[in-house]
Enzyme design. Structure first.
Site, PDB file in Angstrom:
ATOM      1  CE  LYS A 108      -4.104  -1.630   2.352  1.00  0.00           C
ATOM      2  NZ  LYS A 108      -5.033  -1.511   3.715  1.00  0.00           N
ATOM      3  CG  HIS A 143     -15.099  -1.171   4.943  1.00  0.00           C
ATOM      4  ND1 HIS A 143     -14.198  -0.721   4.410  1.00  0.00           N
ATOM      5  CD2 HIS A 143     -15.460  -0.542   5.872  1.00  0.00           C
ATOM      6  CE1 HIS A 143     -13.904   0.425   4.831  1.00  0.00           C
ATOM      7  NE2 HIS A 143     -14.806   0.841   5.626  1.00  0.00           N
ATOM      8  CD  GLU A 160      -2.467  -2.595   6.408  1.00  0.00           C
ATOM      9  OE1 GLU A 160      -2.440  -1.414   7.174  1.00  0.00           O
ATOM     10  OE2 GLU A 160      -3.426  -2.864   5.728  1.00  0.00           O
ATOM     11  NE  ARG A 206     -13.979  12.144   4.331  1.00  0.00           N
ATOM     12  CZ  ARG A 206     -14.281  11.141   4.235  1.00  0.00           C
ATOM     13  NH1 ARG A 206     -15.763  11.191   4.518  1.00  0.00           N
ATOM     14  NH2 ARG A 206     -14.162  10.187   3.262  1.00  0.00           N
ATOM     15  CE1 TYR A 249      -6.767  -8.407  -0.386  1.00  0.00           C
ATOM     16  CE2 TYR A 249      -6.590 -11.049  -0.525  1.00  0.00           C
ATOM     17  CZ  TYR A 249      -7.300  -9.757  -0.945  1.00  0.00           C
ATOM     18  OH  TYR A 249      -8.524  -9.648  -1.661  1.00  0.00           O
ATOM     19  CG  HIS A 304     -10.450  -0.422  -3.263  1.00  0.00           C
ATOM     20  ND1 HIS A 304     -10.063  -1.415  -2.396  1.00  0.00           N
ATOM     21  CD2 HIS A 304      -9.827  -0.513  -4.472  1.00  0.00           C
ATOM     22  CE1 HIS A 304      -9.207  -2.166  -2.862  1.00  0.00           C
ATOM     23  NE2 HIS A 304      -8.977  -1.712  -4.011  1.00  0.00           N
ATOM     24  CD  GLU A 338     -13.394   3.938   6.424  1.00  0.00           C
ATOM     25  OE1 GLU A 338     -12.748   3.366   5.750  1.00  0.00           O
ATOM     26  OE2 GLU A 338     -14.239   5.091   6.235  1.00  0.00           O
ATOM     27  CB  VAL A 352     -20.785   9.536   2.075  1.00  0.00           C
ATOM     28  CG1 VAL A 352     -22.232   9.389   1.017  1.00  0.00           C
ATOM     29  CG2 VAL A 352     -19.669  10.346   1.228  1.00  0.00           C
TER      30      VAL A 352
END
Length: 447
Positions: free
Chosen positions: A158, A208, A200, A291, A202, A235, A275, A294
């Site tokens: 990543k 999620h 990381e 923040r 996998y 994603h 998350e 959505v």
């Protein structure tokens, strides 16, 4: 409390913020580009100021123009919504340097969580569970091979400064690592001007899961449970629900308290989302969004709290209206992101909306800035609305969503509404048995 707030955004989120301000007796200032002169958030606000041409770079992302709009209008605070400048630490610092209140966390906390390696190290030190991986950036392929052997395969490479799936490559075996490592670095350099990457483990079939947290900036924080955002394409989240079909009350309380304690310890102020990937009963930290999300309406539906109002209160120096003991989940909520896109390839479909009809009835909420005759500009994100339903349980929410989707009319453009009709017929969706790879595989088979 503030007398006047400038909303540094557009579309449904700008209208959403305006509504909260209006209910609190706060006047609003809408900024807009030349392409958005007829937008609903501009029509609804008490004042509006054009901040530049259609290009977001020269309007919604122009810090000098937004500061000027704030000074001209006399607004005391700026709400950034999501996207655009909402997680730009430099913007926050400029706002504060002009004695304007930023409705959100500090520049320090935005910067802290903006770098994925720093964020992961911080969360690990705060007791938040993290995915096994490298300690910081990995400079060479030799280092990557050594670390890969330690944490095991498959693993994912990543970009440190990554986002939206860019600079992210899978290495299923040791032999795949060289290509994945070099490709991720190249993509990261091209997209972010920074080729640093990290490794990381996998996870094979994770969900999620994200935890909504809220801090008062004075060492107090609460959590509003979790949202399941596992239905994703490239994603990008497509459908979200709360609570997750995969979690029980004890698990929710445990991970929620860990997250609330973490943000309380750093003195975090306002709304934030932590998350995770979730697999076999274990949580693995991905990132923290500093923040409003959505998908915040599903949390509002389940907990009965207006998160934007809480943001305004805390930014004004007032206490939160709720304690952790007050926050008891009620029922189930689901949100569909309705995009102006043509299926099956999800091509953008801007244009004139001839007819718009929003579904209604008990437990139905439509967050959108559409209206009859509105022309959707081609310059911005394709999200045109969010359909949110709430029911006493998940079965009721699904039935209500099916009914509401059948009522929604957006004539003149293509939308992703048919996708949700099809998904609700799938037994896996009805059972809540899906992971972050499910939708991509389903689309491959059905398009």
């Amino acid at each position: 409390m503030f007398n006047k707030v400038l909303i540094a955004n557009r579309g449904e989120i700008a209208l959403r913020i305006h509504r909260a301000c209006r209910e609190m007796g706060i006047k609003t200032v809408a900024i807009h580009s030349t392409a958005d002169v007829d937008a609903m958030h501009v029509r609804m606000a008490d004042e509006s100021i054009c901040v530049g041409p259609a290009s977001a770079t020269n309007s919604y992302l122009s810090i000098p123009n937004i500061i000027s709009a704030c000074e001209i209008s006399g607004a005391e605070a700026i709400h950034p919504g999501y996207g655009f400048l909402s997680e730009n630490a430099r913007f926050v610092q400029v706002v504060e340097d002009h004695d304007i209140t930023f409705i959100g966390p500090s520049a320090e906390h935005i910067q802290l969580m903006g770098d994925k390696i720093t964020a992961k190290d911080t969360m690990k030190n705060l007791g938040v569970p993290c995915v096994p991986g490298s300690d910081g950036g990995v400079p060479t392929l030799e280092d990557a091979i050594r670390i890969g052997d330690e944490i095991g395969f498959p693993l994912i490479v990543k970009a440190t400064a990554g986002g939206g799936g860019r600079g992210m490559k899978l290495a299923k075996t040791r032999e795949d690592l060289e290509t994945a490592f070099q490709t991720a670095r190249s993509e990261s350099k091209a997209a972010f001007g920074n080729d640093e990457v990290y490794l990381e483990r996998y996870l094979q079939k994770p969900r999620h899961i994200e935890i909504q947290v809220f801090g008062d900036g004075k060492g107090n924080a609460v959590h509003f449970g979790e949202r399941d955002c596992s239905l994703q394409r490239r994603h990008q989240k497509v459908l979200e629900e709360a609570p997750s079909p995969a979690m029980d009350h004890e698990t929710r309380a445990r991970i929620g308290q860990i997250c609330a304690d973490a943000v309380a310890r750093i003195g975090y102020s306002g709304a934030g989302t932590i998350e995770f990937l979730y697999e076999d009963g274990e949580f693995y930290f991905i990132e923290m969004n500093t923040r409003l999300q959505v998908e915040h309406p599903v949390t509002e539906a389940v907990y009965g709290v207006d998160l934007v109002m809480e943001q305004l209160r805390v930014a004004a120096g007032l206490p939160m209206t709720v304690t952790q003991e007050d926050l008891v989940p009620n029922g189930h909520a689901i949100e569909c992101r309705i995009n102006a896109e043509k299926l099956p390839n999800f091509q953008p479909s801007p244009g004139k909306v001839n007819t718009y009809y929003a579904p209604g009835g008990l437990g139905v909420r439509m967050d959108s800035a559409l209206y009859d005759g509105y022309s959707i500009p081609p310059h911005y994100d394709s999200l045109i609305g969010k359909l949110i339903v709430h029911g006493k349980d998940r079965n009721m929410a699904i039935a209500r969503l099916d009914r509401a989707l059948s009522e929604l009319i957006v004539d003149g453009i293509e939308t992703t509404t048919p996708l949700f009709h099809a998904l609700l017929e799938e037994p896996d969706i009805q059972r809540g048995d899906y992971n972050i790879h499910w939708l991509e595989k389903w689309l491959d088979k059905n398009t």
